[in-house]
Motif scaffolding. Structure first.
Motif, PDB file in Angstrom:
ATOM      1  N   GLY A   8     -41.551  60.528   8.139  1.00  0.00           N
ATOM      2  CA  GLY A   8     -40.686  60.569   9.312  1.00  0.00           C
ATOM      3  C   GLY A   8     -39.591  61.595   9.257  1.00  0.00           C
ATOM      4  N   GLY A   9     -39.475  62.297   8.146  1.00  0.00           N
ATOM      5  CA  GLY A   9     -38.468  63.332   8.061  1.00  0.00           C
ATOM      6  C   GLY A   9     -38.830  64.520   8.928  1.00  0.00           C
ATOM      7  N   GLY A  10     -37.880  65.438   9.049  1.00  0.00           N
ATOM      8  CA  GLY A  10     -38.139  66.628   9.854  1.00  0.00           C
ATOM      9  C   GLY A  10     -36.866  67.350  10.209  1.00  0.00           C
ATOM     10  N   THR A  91     -28.054  66.388   6.183  1.00  0.00           N
ATOM     11  CA  THR A  91     -29.199  67.109   5.647  1.00  0.00           C
ATOM     12  C   THR A  91     -29.379  66.807   4.165  1.00  0.00           C
ATOM     13  OG1 THR A  91     -29.023  68.915   7.246  1.00  0.00           O
ATOM     14  CG2 THR A  91     -30.128  69.415   5.155  1.00  0.00           C
ATOM     15  N   ALA A  92     -30.571  66.350   3.812  1.00  0.00           N
ATOM     16  CA  ALA A  92     -30.851  65.938   2.433  1.00  0.00           C
ATOM     17  C   ALA A  92     -32.304  65.509   2.322  1.00  0.00           C
ATOM     18  CB  ALA A  92     -29.953  64.772   2.023  1.00  0.00           C
ATOM     19  N   VAL A  93     -32.729  65.291   1.098  1.00  0.00           N
ATOM     20  CA  VAL A  93     -33.990  64.590   0.860  1.00  0.00           C
ATOM     21  C   VAL A  93     -33.663  63.100   0.794  1.00  0.00           C
ATOM     22  CG1 VAL A  93     -35.942  64.245  -0.684  1.00  0.00           C
ATOM     23  CG2 VAL A  93     -34.963  66.536  -0.396  1.00  0.00           C
ATOM     24  N   TYR A  94     -34.406  62.320   1.556  1.00  0.00           N
ATOM     25  CA  TYR A  94     -34.157  60.888   1.653  1.00  0.00           C
ATOM     26  C   TYR A  94     -35.227  60.121   0.867  1.00  0.00           C
ATOM     27  CZ  TYR A  94     -30.490  61.495   5.085  1.00  0.00           C
ATOM     28  OH  TYR A  94     -29.308  61.835   5.702  1.00  0.00           O
ATOM     29  N   TYR A  95     -34.755  59.175   0.077  1.00  0.00           N
ATOM     30  CA  TYR A  95     -35.634  58.402  -0.795  1.00  0.00           C
ATOM     31  C   TYR A  95     -35.507  56.911  -0.494  1.00  0.00           C
ATOM     32  CZ  TYR A  95     -35.468  62.618  -3.719  1.00  0.00           C
ATOM     33  OH  TYR A  95     -35.543  63.902  -4.189  1.00  0.00           O
ATOM     34  N   CYS A  96     -36.632  56.231  -0.510  1.00  0.00           N
ATOM     35  CA  CYS A  96     -36.543  54.773  -0.511  1.00  0.00           C
ATOM     36  C   CYS A  96     -36.712  54.283  -1.945  1.00  0.00           C
ATOM     37  CB  CYS A  96     -37.560  54.139   0.427  1.00  0.00           C
ATOM     38  SG  CYS A  96     -39.288  54.274  -0.068  1.00  0.00           S
ATOM     39  N   ALA A  97     -36.270  53.080  -2.182  1.00  0.00           N
ATOM     40  CA  ALA A  97     -36.297  52.515  -3.521  1.00  0.00           C
ATOM     41  C   ALA A  97     -36.422  51.000  -3.431  1.00  0.00           C
ATOM     42  CB  ALA A  97     -35.022  52.888  -4.276  1.00  0.00           C
ATOM     43  N   THR A 122     -33.526  67.637   7.900  1.00  0.00           N
ATOM     44  CA  THR A 122     -32.663  68.793   8.120  1.00  0.00           C
ATOM     45  C   THR A 122     -32.053  68.690   9.509  1.00  0.00           C
ATOM     46  OG1 THR A 122     -34.053  70.167   6.696  1.00  0.00           O
ATOM     47  CG2 THR A 122     -32.519  71.305   8.177  1.00  0.00           C
ATOM     48  N   VAL A 123     -30.721  68.714   9.557  1.00  0.00           N
ATOM     49  CA  VAL A 123     -30.000  68.605  10.822  1.00  0.00           C
ATOM     50  C   VAL A 123     -29.300  69.932  11.080  1.00  0.00           C
ATOM     51  CG1 VAL A 123     -28.312  67.301  12.138  1.00  0.00           C
ATOM     52  CG2 VAL A 123     -29.640  66.159  10.338  1.00  0.00           C
ATOM     53  N   PHE A 124     -29.596  70.559  12.214  1.00  0.00           N
ATOM     54  CA  PHE A 124     -28.991  71.841  12.531  1.00  0.00           C
ATOM     55  C   PHE A 124     -28.042  71.679  13.723  1.00  0.00           C
ATOM     56  CE2 PHE A 124     -31.385  72.862  16.375  1.00  0.00           C
ATOM     57  CZ  PHE A 124     -32.513  72.056  16.246  1.00  0.00           C
ATOM     58  N   SER A 125     -27.021  72.525  13.726  1.00  0.00           N
ATOM     59  CA  SER A 125     -26.015  72.448  14.796  1.00  0.00           C
ATOM     60  C   SER A 125     -26.299  73.466  15.879  1.00  0.00           C
ATOM     61  CB  SER A 125     -24.632  72.668  14.213  1.00  0.00           C
ATOM     62  OG  SER A 125     -24.569  73.899  13.532  1.00  0.00           O
TER      63      SER A 125
END
Length: 125
Positions: A8-10, A91-97, A122-125
């Motif tokens: 679901g990232g993007g 903006t980051a790499v997201y991890y579940c745990a 990644t979030v751009f302005s």
């Protein structure tokens, strides 16, 4: 073998929304609390929040409180991270745990027993 797979990232514009999913296999998903973390380039991995095994209790870091929501569907072995009002600093790499011990949950910290591989946001302005 336990596996946690995020998706679901993007790429999204600031102010937008994304929903991440984390599908678990190889474990009795409904027995474990789950959590989400993120890691931006050059920074340490940051706790975002967690949810208990039954899904009726959650906790969040101050940086995301009011914007992010964690939920889970135990019948689908899936956890979710709904992210609204996104900012470039998200903006980051997201991890579940998953929590290390069955049934254990605390608002923080989380004792991680297993990590997913992560998904880039990644979030751009």
């Amino acid at each position: 073998q336990v596996q946690l797979v995020e998706s679901g990232g993007g790429l999204v514009q600031a102010g937008g929304s994304l929903r991440l999913s984390c599908v678990a296999s190889g474990l009795t998903f409904r027995s474990y609390a789950m959590g989400w973390f993120r890691q931006a380039p050059g920074k340490e991995r940051e706790f975002i929040g967690s949810i208990n095994s039954s899904g009726d209790r959650t906790s969040y870091a101050d940086s995301v409180k009011g914007r992010f929501t964690i939920s889970r569907d135990n019948d689908k072995n899936t956890g979710y991270l709904q992210m609204n009002s996104l900012k470039p600093e998200d903006t980051a790499v997201y991890y579940c745990a998953r929590e290390r011990s069955r049934w254990r949950w605390s608002p923080s910290p989380m004792d991680v027993g297993e990590w997913g591989r992560g998904t880039q946001v990644t979030v751009f302005s």
